[in-house]
Design a protein around this motif. Structure first.
Motif, PDB file in Angstrom:
ATOM      1  N   ALA A 164      11.780  -0.897   7.279  1.00  0.00           N
ATOM      2  CA  ALA A 164      11.006  -1.915   7.824  1.00  0.00           C
ATOM      3  C   ALA A 164      10.375  -1.150   9.245  1.00  0.00           C
ATOM      4  CB  ALA A 164      11.942  -2.835   8.161  1.00  0.00           C
ATOM      5  N   LYS A 165       9.324  -1.523   9.409  1.00  0.00           N
ATOM      6  CA  LYS A 165       8.495  -1.184  10.894  1.00  0.00           C
ATOM      7  C   LYS A 165       8.197   0.340  10.796  1.00  0.00           C
ATOM      8  CE  LYS A 165       9.291  -4.868  13.827  1.00  0.00           C
ATOM      9  NZ  LYS A 165       9.699  -5.347  15.254  1.00  0.00           N
ATOM     10  N   SER A 166       7.869   0.967   9.493  1.00  0.00           N
ATOM     11  CA  SER A 166       7.691   2.472   9.330  1.00  0.00           C
ATOM     12  C   SER A 166       6.580   2.986   9.426  1.00  0.00           C
ATOM     13  CB  SER A 166       8.655   2.908   8.064  1.00  0.00           C
ATOM     14  OG  SER A 166       9.792   2.581   8.081  1.00  0.00           O
ATOM     15  N   PHE A 167       5.448   2.262   9.025  1.00  0.00           N
ATOM     16  CA  PHE A 167       3.854   2.752   8.698  1.00  0.00           C
ATOM     17  C   PHE A 167       3.084   1.967   9.539  1.00  0.00           C
ATOM     18  CE2 PHE A 167       6.442   2.522   4.771  1.00  0.00           C
ATOM     19  CZ  PHE A 167       6.766   3.809   4.577  1.00  0.00           C
ATOM     20  N   ASP A 168       2.063   2.956   9.797  1.00  0.00           N
ATOM     21  CA  ASP A 168       0.960   2.667  10.563  1.00  0.00           C
ATOM     22  C   ASP A 168      -0.157   1.876   9.768  1.00  0.00           C
ATOM     23  OD1 ASP A 168       1.737   3.830  12.951  1.00  0.00           O
ATOM     24  OD2 ASP A 168       1.376   5.553  12.297  1.00  0.00           O
ATOM     25  N   VAL A 169      -0.511   2.608   8.691  1.00  0.00           N
ATOM     26  CA  VAL A 169      -1.372   1.899   7.579  1.00  0.00           C
ATOM     27  C   VAL A 169      -0.675   2.060   6.223  1.00  0.00           C
ATOM     28  CG1 VAL A 169      -3.662   2.379   6.502  1.00  0.00           C
ATOM     29  CG2 VAL A 169      -3.246   3.085   9.029  1.00  0.00           C
ATOM     30  N   ILE A 170      -0.993   0.971   5.723  1.00  0.00           N
ATOM     31  CA  ILE A 170      -0.366   0.837   4.342  1.00  0.00           C
ATOM     32  C   ILE A 170      -1.690   0.501   3.433  1.00  0.00           C
ATOM     33  CG2 ILE A 170       0.998  -0.529   2.437  1.00  0.00           C
ATOM     34  CD1 ILE A 170       2.947  -1.259   4.717  1.00  0.00           C
ATOM     35  N   LEU A 171      -2.064   1.303   2.400  1.00  0.00           N
ATOM     36  CA  LEU A 171      -3.009   1.045   1.386  1.00  0.00           C
ATOM     37  C   LEU A 171      -2.829   0.464   0.258  1.00  0.00           C
ATOM     38  CD1 LEU A 171      -4.621   4.644   2.131  1.00  0.00           C
ATOM     39  CD2 LEU A 171      -5.487   2.479   2.964  1.00  0.00           C
ATOM     40  N   ASN A 172      -2.757  -0.831  -0.123  1.00  0.00           N
ATOM     41  CA  ASN A 172      -2.244  -1.484  -1.232  1.00  0.00           C
ATOM     42  C   ASN A 172      -3.152  -1.618  -2.595  1.00  0.00           C
ATOM     43  OD1 ASN A 172      -1.493  -3.473  -3.135  1.00  0.00           O
ATOM     44  ND2 ASN A 172      -1.848  -5.126  -1.878  1.00  0.00           N
ATOM     45  N   THR A 173      -2.935  -0.644  -3.523  1.00  0.00           N
ATOM     46  CA  THR A 173      -3.717  -0.271  -4.654  1.00  0.00           C
ATOM     47  C   THR A 173      -3.080  -1.222  -5.774  1.00  0.00           C
ATOM     48  OG1 THR A 173      -2.733   1.531  -5.487  1.00  0.00           O
ATOM     49  CG2 THR A 173      -4.512   1.905  -3.752  1.00  0.00           C
ATOM     50  N   VAL A 174      -2.099  -2.035  -5.762  1.00  0.00           N
ATOM     51  CA  VAL A 174      -1.477  -2.506  -6.811  1.00  0.00           C
ATOM     52  C   VAL A 174      -2.379  -3.639  -7.718  1.00  0.00           C
ATOM     53  CG1 VAL A 174       0.562  -3.847  -7.495  1.00  0.00           C
ATOM     54  CG2 VAL A 174       0.888  -1.928  -5.799  1.00  0.00           C
ATOM     55  N   SER A 175      -2.263  -3.354  -8.799  1.00  0.00           N
ATOM     56  CA  SER A 175      -3.154  -4.245  -9.756  1.00  0.00           C
ATOM     57  C   SER A 175      -2.524  -5.856 -10.141  1.00  0.00           C
ATOM     58  CB  SER A 175      -3.661  -3.606 -11.002  1.00  0.00           C
ATOM     59  OG  SER A 175      -2.263  -3.036 -11.547  1.00  0.00           O
ATOM     60  N   ALA A 176      -1.066  -5.542  -9.737  1.00  0.00           N
ATOM     61  CA  ALA A 176      -0.614  -6.938 -10.035  1.00  0.00           C
ATOM     62  C   ALA A 176      -0.168  -7.693  -8.824  1.00  0.00           C
ATOM     63  CB  ALA A 176       0.513  -6.521 -10.805  1.00  0.00           C
TER      64      ALA A 176
END
Ligand code: NAP
Ligand code: ZN
Ligand code: ZN
Length: 346
Positions: free
Chosen positions: A235-247
């Motif tokens: 939790a609360k670990s990332f500055d940016v998350i890039l969501n490439t999930v197709s589902a």
């Protein structure tokens, strides 16, 4: 000019060999032999009408790498023999604010897609890259650096630019903790670019078997989302998350992984709306954003960056008669990490 390709004749049907005509080379056009054509999950979504009604017969394909075979009388950007790339759009209005900024993908009249749409004359159906040759206005194609092999280049024209653009826009680099959701065609390019730019990179994957590959691509951490505990421990670990999930996924679980003021960039397009709990956003002033491919100047910048840093897609080269099997394997997340069709097999 006669062209050989593969097409879906109706929604969800297997792709089959298909011949059609492309326009003759006009004054501002270049003609290319397609050497390799990538299979993007967007091809599958559209051939199966997962994004709504589509146009059939459909020749998909918008990750095109080839060699210029002829040029129109007014062409100045390319010459015969040049290595050339074509991506997700083949045209745009060319005069709106976004086009003038080189952001043709956000053209206010709408970009002209490489397939599953009409060209700007409003009546010619655009036929994509699962074919042996292509004709395009020189302003909508890019130069491929001569040191890069064309099979590993083809996926850069969609998967590559689609991750490069948000990575640049959200300043992914030294001191930034970035997570890539999904290690598929797009995701693996995101890992390579974020690593090359000096960020701390984590892969969030539902396929534990991909850990060694993720690390080999330079990812610093690998988190298997099969274990629900990781949504608490990270939790609360990332500055940016890039969501490439197709589902479809529970997006709230991932929003909670963002640090204060972090941004989750939606790139994957499963076709159904996400159910966002507003509390997951306002609790840490988080943002959820979207990003779509990239414009021509940024595509060229990305390819030049790849030429300089020797960045390529990890590809499995197939013949055209394997396309339907490749679709099945892509949907099953069994792709390492992009299928690319040999253009001589059409
Ligand atoms: P892909 O190669 O199939 O990769 C998608 C990855 O998502 C899979 O490898 C898998 O990674 C993960 N995934 C799949 N099913 C999942 C599930 N049920 N739960 C959790 N994770 C799952 O697809 P792609 O070609 O990279 O495209 C990804 C998405 O981006 C597609 O929806 C495509 O249409 C979209 N797209 C958007 C743009 C844009 O401009 N925004 C451009 C191109 C494509 P793991 O095995 O690592 O979990
Ligand atoms: Zn694509
Ligand atoms: Zn425009």
């Amino acid at each position: 000019m006669n062209t050989k390709g593969y097409a879906a004749l109706s929604a969800g049907s297997d792709l089959v060999p298909f011949e059609f005509d492309r326009r003759e080379v006009g004054a501002h056009d270049v003609e290319l032999d397609i050497k390799y054509s990538g299979i993007c999950h967007s091809d599958i979504h559209q051939a199966r009408e997962e994004w709504g009604p589509a146009i059939f017969p459909m020749v998909p394909g918008h990750e095109i790498a080839g060699v210029v075979t002829s040029v129109g009388a007014s062409v100045t950007k390319f010459k015969v023999g040049d290595h050339i790339g074509v991506g997700v759009f083949i045209d745009s209005c060319g005069k709106c604010v976004q086009c003038n900024k080189g952001l043709q993908q956000y053209c206010e009249e709408g970009m002209t897609g490489t397939y599953n749409g009409y060209e700007r004359d409003g009546k010619t159906v655009a036929m994509g890259g699962y074919s042996n040759r292509f004709v395009i206005n020189e302003n909508y194609a890019v130069h491929v650096p001569a040191n890069l092999p064309l099979d590993g280049v083809a996926p850069l024209l969609c998967a590559g630019i689609t991750l490069y653009s948000p990575i640049k826009h959200w300043n992914v680099g030294p001191g930034k903790r970035v997570a890539v959701m999904g290690l598929g065609g797009l995701g693996h390019m995101g890992v390579k670019f974020a690593v090359a730019l000096g960020a701390e990179v984590t892969v969030l994957s539902h396929s534990p078997s991909k850990e060694a590959d993720a690390k080999a691509m330079g990812a610093h951490h690998f988190v298997s989302t099969k274990d629900p505990e990781v949504f608490k421990t990270h939790a609360k670990s990332f500055d940016v998350i890039l969501n490439t999930v197709s589902a479809e996924v529970d997006i709230n679980q991932y929003l909670n992984l963002l640090a204060q003021d972090g941004t989750l960039v939606v790139i994957g397009l499963p076709g159904k709306p996400y159910a966002v709990h507003v509390g997951a956003l306002l609790g840490a002033r988080r943002s959820m954003a979207g990003s779509m491919i990239g414009g021509i100047p940024e595509m060229q910048e990305m390819l030049d960056f790849c030429g300089k840093h020797n960045i390529l897609s990890d590809v499995e080269v197939i013949k055209a008669d394997y396309i339907n099997k490749a679709y099945e394997r892509t949907v099953a997340s069994d792709v390492k990490y992009r299928f690319v069709i040999d253009g001589s097999s059409f």
